[in-house]
Scaffold this motif. Structure first.
Motif, PDB file in Angstrom:
ATOM      1  N   TRP A 102       0.815  -1.212   0.000  1.00  0.00           N
ATOM      2  CA  TRP A 102       0.000   0.000   0.000  1.00  0.00           C
ATOM      3  C   TRP A 102       0.850   1.263   0.000  1.00  0.00           C
ATOM      4  O   TRP A 102       0.435   2.321  -0.491  1.00  0.00           O
ATOM      5  CB  TRP A 102      -0.931   0.014   1.215  1.00  0.00           C
ATOM      6  CG  TRP A 102      -0.205   0.053   2.536  1.00  0.00           C
ATOM      7  CD1 TRP A 102       0.145  -1.004   3.314  1.00  0.00           C
ATOM      8  CD2 TRP A 102       0.266   1.212   3.217  1.00  0.00           C
ATOM      9  NE1 TRP A 102       0.810  -0.586   4.434  1.00  0.00           N
ATOM     10  CE2 TRP A 102       0.894   0.781   4.406  1.00  0.00           C
ATOM     11  CE3 TRP A 102       0.232   2.581   2.937  1.00  0.00           C
ATOM     12  CZ2 TRP A 102       1.484   1.661   5.317  1.00  0.00           C
ATOM     13  CZ3 TRP A 102       0.816   3.463   3.843  1.00  0.00           C
ATOM     14  CH2 TRP A 102       1.430   3.004   5.016  1.00  0.00           C
ATOM     15  N   VAL A 105       1.799   4.193  -2.732  1.00  0.00           N
ATOM     16  CA  VAL A 105       1.133   5.492  -2.891  1.00  0.00           C
ATOM     17  C   VAL A 105       2.094   6.613  -2.522  1.00  0.00           C
ATOM     18  O   VAL A 105       2.088   7.682  -3.144  1.00  0.00           O
ATOM     19  CB  VAL A 105      -0.131   5.554  -2.019  1.00  0.00           C
ATOM     20  CG1 VAL A 105      -0.761   6.944  -2.059  1.00  0.00           C
ATOM     21  CG2 VAL A 105      -1.138   4.505  -2.472  1.00  0.00           C
ATOM     22  N   TYR A 106       2.944   6.393  -1.503  1.00  0.00           N
ATOM     23  CA  TYR A 106       3.917   7.405  -1.110  1.00  0.00           C
ATOM     24  C   TYR A 106       4.895   7.692  -2.248  1.00  0.00           C
ATOM     25  O   TYR A 106       5.232   8.852  -2.535  1.00  0.00           O
ATOM     26  CB  TYR A 106       4.702   6.940   0.122  1.00  0.00           C
ATOM     27  CG  TYR A 106       3.915   6.945   1.406  1.00  0.00           C
ATOM     28  CD1 TYR A 106       2.913   7.876   1.648  1.00  0.00           C
ATOM     29  CD2 TYR A 106       4.185   6.004   2.397  1.00  0.00           C
ATOM     30  CE1 TYR A 106       2.201   7.879   2.835  1.00  0.00           C
ATOM     31  CE2 TYR A 106       3.472   5.994   3.594  1.00  0.00           C
ATOM     32  CZ  TYR A 106       2.486   6.937   3.803  1.00  0.00           C
ATOM     33  OH  TYR A 106       1.790   6.928   4.992  1.00  0.00           O
ATOM     34  N   LEU A 108       4.418   7.143  -5.471  1.00  0.00           N
ATOM     35  CA  LEU A 108       3.703   7.816  -6.564  1.00  0.00           C
ATOM     36  C   LEU A 108       3.520   9.299  -6.253  1.00  0.00           C
ATOM     37  O   LEU A 108       3.656  10.149  -7.146  1.00  0.00           O
ATOM     38  CB  LEU A 108       2.349   7.146  -6.779  1.00  0.00           C
ATOM     39  CG  LEU A 108       2.379   5.748  -7.394  1.00  0.00           C
ATOM     40  CD1 LEU A 108       0.982   5.125  -7.366  1.00  0.00           C
ATOM     41  CD2 LEU A 108       2.903   5.801  -8.824  1.00  0.00           C
ATOM     42  N   ALA A 109       3.236   9.619  -4.996  1.00  0.00           N
ATOM     43  CA  ALA A 109       3.092  11.024  -4.601  1.00  0.00           C
ATOM     44  C   ALA A 109       4.419  11.754  -4.738  1.00  0.00           C
ATOM     45  O   ALA A 109       4.469  12.894  -5.240  1.00  0.00           O
ATOM     46  CB  ALA A 109       2.569  11.118  -3.169  1.00  0.00           C
TER      47      ALA A 109
END
Length: 241
Positions: A102, A105-106, A108-109
């Motif tokens: 999960w 997401v970090y 991708l940010a």
């Protein structure tokens, strides 16, 4: 921030802080802060290979958005070179084929913030002072992080740790200043793939400092990355001629 303020002697040259584009300057500063924060968060949960692979997708985003936002459209040859460079990165990092954590997401940010930061740097470099951009981004980030940083502050253990921390700040600031100067001189899609050269430096410094001997796939991937970057520079020279 301190290094930039002292180096450019802002108290004697207040013109560095004069700008008519405070909104973009502040957004750019928060983008730089955002990519740093999210990258630190990502490496707490993900392997370095995974975070690198995602971060190195930034040239795709930069090249795609540079056309509509900056009017700097990339041709088919440049796109092909970017794709080849990314393949080289994947050869080196060999990200796992299992299910995604999960915390991706970090990463991708972090990658998204970096891409926007690069585009805003190119946009502002045409009219803003390079020194001013460096100082403003440092001041905004320092002010934003001060409450959190002070609340969890721990004294570095001895002179060596202080030296490493100061060197990190100095090298980071110098790198960002050169990044600004580069975007003053060249289109964003041309500069974006050069981030892949970090792979080469990671291999060289890993060997010199940590005695990490690169394996065959690492050398192969790095060669692909270098070839991709050299081809982009060659194409720019051909177009300029």
């Amino acid at each position: 921030m301190v290094l930039a303020l002292v180096l450019f002697q802002v108290w004697r040259s207040p013109q560095y802080l004069r700008t008519d584009r405070w909104g973009l300057q502040i957004v750019r500063a928060f983008c730089l802060l955002g990519t740093t924060i999210f990258n630190f968060l990502a490496v707490r949960y993900l392997q370095l290979a995974e975070t690198m692979s995602i971060m190195f997708a930034a040239p795709f985003v930069i090249t795609a958005l540079a056309g509509p936002f900056l009017g700097e459209w990339a041709g088919i040859r440049r796109w092909a070179a970017i794709v080849v460079g990314f393949i080289g990165v994947l050869v080196v990092t060999r990200p796992g084929l299992g299910g995604l954590h999960w915390a991706v997401v970090y990463s991708l940010a972090a990658m998204t913030f970096y891409a926007v930061y690069a585009l805003l740097t190119r946009k502002l470099a045409a009219t803003e002072s390079s020194a001013g951009m460096l100082i403003i981004s440092g001041v905004v980030a320092a002010v934003a992080m001060a409450p959190v940083g002070i609340s969890v502050w721990q004294e570095p253990n001895g002179l060596w740790e202080w030296t490493l921390l100061i060197a990190t700040g100095a090298l980071g600031g110098g790198g960002h200043f050169l990044f600004i100067l580069a975007h003053r001189m060249a289109p964003a899609p041309v500069l974006a793939p050069l981030i892949y050269i970090q792979i080469v430096w990671m291999i060289v410094l890993g060997y010199l400092i940590f005695d990490d001997v690169p394996i065959v796939t690492t050398l192969l991937g790095a060669s692909i990355v270098v070839a991709s970057g050299l081809y982009i520079l060659y194409r720019e020279q051909v177009k300029a001629a």
